[in-house]
Design a protein around this motif. Structure first.
Motif, short mmCIF file in Angstrom:
data_model
loop_
_atom_site.label_atom_id
_atom_site.label_comp_id
_atom_site.label_asym_id
_atom_site.label_seq_id
_atom_site.Cartn_x
_atom_site.Cartn_y
_atom_site.Cartn_z
N TRP A 162 0.85 -1.19 0.00
CA TRP A 162 0.00 0.00 0.00
C TRP A 162 0.89 1.24 0.00
O TRP A 162 1.66 1.46 0.92
CB TRP A 162 -0.90 -0.02 1.22
N ARG A 163 0.80 2.02 -1.06
CA ARG A 163 1.54 3.28 -1.13
C ARG A 163 0.67 4.36 -0.49
O ARG A 163 -0.27 4.86 -1.08
CB ARG A 163 1.87 3.64 -2.57
N VAL A 164 1.01 4.69 0.77
CA VAL A 164 0.23 5.67 1.53
C VAL A 164 0.50 7.07 0.96
O VAL A 164 -0.44 7.83 0.70
CB VAL A 164 0.59 5.60 3.02
N THR A 165 1.77 7.40 0.78
CA THR A 165 2.18 8.66 0.14
C THR A 165 3.33 8.32 -0.81
O THR A 165 3.78 7.18 -0.87
CB THR A 165 2.65 9.71 1.18
N ARG A 166 3.85 9.32 -1.51
CA ARG A 166 4.97 9.07 -2.41
C ARG A 166 6.22 8.62 -1.65
O ARG A 166 7.06 7.89 -2.16
CB ARG A 166 5.30 10.34 -3.22
N GLN A 167 6.34 9.05 -0.39
CA GLN A 167 7.52 8.72 0.40
C GLN A 167 7.31 7.52 1.34
O GLN A 167 8.26 7.04 1.95
CB GLN A 167 7.95 9.92 1.27
N PHE A 168 6.09 7.05 1.50
CA PHE A 168 5.82 6.02 2.50
C PHE A 168 4.99 4.90 1.89
O PHE A 168 3.92 5.13 1.33
CB PHE A 168 5.08 6.63 3.70
N GLN A 169 5.53 3.66 1.99
CA GLN A 169 4.82 2.49 1.50
C GLN A 169 4.78 1.44 2.61
O GLN A 169 5.76 1.22 3.30
CB GLN A 169 5.53 1.90 0.28
#
Length: 192
Positions: A162-169
């Motif tokens: 799950w890619r929550v944001t561009r910087q956090f998966q």
């Protein structure tokens, strides 16, 4: 004991990736074979000499001197590995999730072949018998069965990246695994 030998390892991997709309299928196969041969620098029998001694306090002691070859050489080892895995994944339309369903089968086999005491063992009851070349006993194993082992491993998993944001998966899921031993001996009530 000094040894010499040879080893060879070879293997290959094949991957097939397919796309069906929003689904991606990745099939992987891997096979390897490992061979190793070990032998002593000299192929000679083993020797043992019984040496009795009188100690300073008047008691007697017995020691056994050992020389010659290595009773566990030569040795041939062969191991194989076959592994097949398949993973189906699906991207969501927004691209935030990648759901995965996969499985893996792994088959390992190995064989160790050697004849213990294959060159023989001479036993001498004293240093005098050794110097005269008159052993009291000679033993030798002419044939032995290879030691074989086998393991089958399998696993299955369900997960999500799950890619929550561009910087956090975030990657999470569940996995089940198991093993079986196909060469396990049958139950023997006599042994119990």
């Amino acid at each position: 004991s000094s040894t010499s030998g040879s080893a060879g390892r070879r293997g290959g991997m094949l991957t097939l990736t397919s796309h069906f709309g929003m689904f991606i299928n990745e099939l992987r196969g891997y096979r390897s074979v490992n061979n190793r041969n070990t032998s002593g620098y000299l192929s000679v029998p083993d020797g043992r000499v019984v040496v009795p001694s009188i100690l300073d306090n008047g008691t007697s002691a017995i020691s056994v001197l050992q020389f010659g070859g290595n009773p566990s050489l030569p040795q041939e080892t062969r191991s194989t590995l076959l592994e097949v895995g398949d993973e189906v994944s699906r991207l969501t339309t927004a691209g935030g999730h990648r759901f995965k369903l996969g499985g893996l089968i792994n088959e390992q086999r190995s064989s160790v072949g050697f004849i213990p005491n294959g060159f023989g063992t001479f036993l001498f009851n004293s240093l005098a018998d050794f110097e005269a070349g008159t052993p009291t006993q000679f033993t030798r194993t002419l044939f032995a069965r290879d030691q074989q082992s086998a393991t089958d491993n399998f696993g299955g998993y369900l997960g999500d990246s799950w890619r929550v944001t561009r910087q956090f998966q975030l990657t999470y899921g569940v996995r089940a695994e198991g093993s079986r031993y196909p060469d396990k001996p049958e139950y023997n009530p006599e042994v119990e």
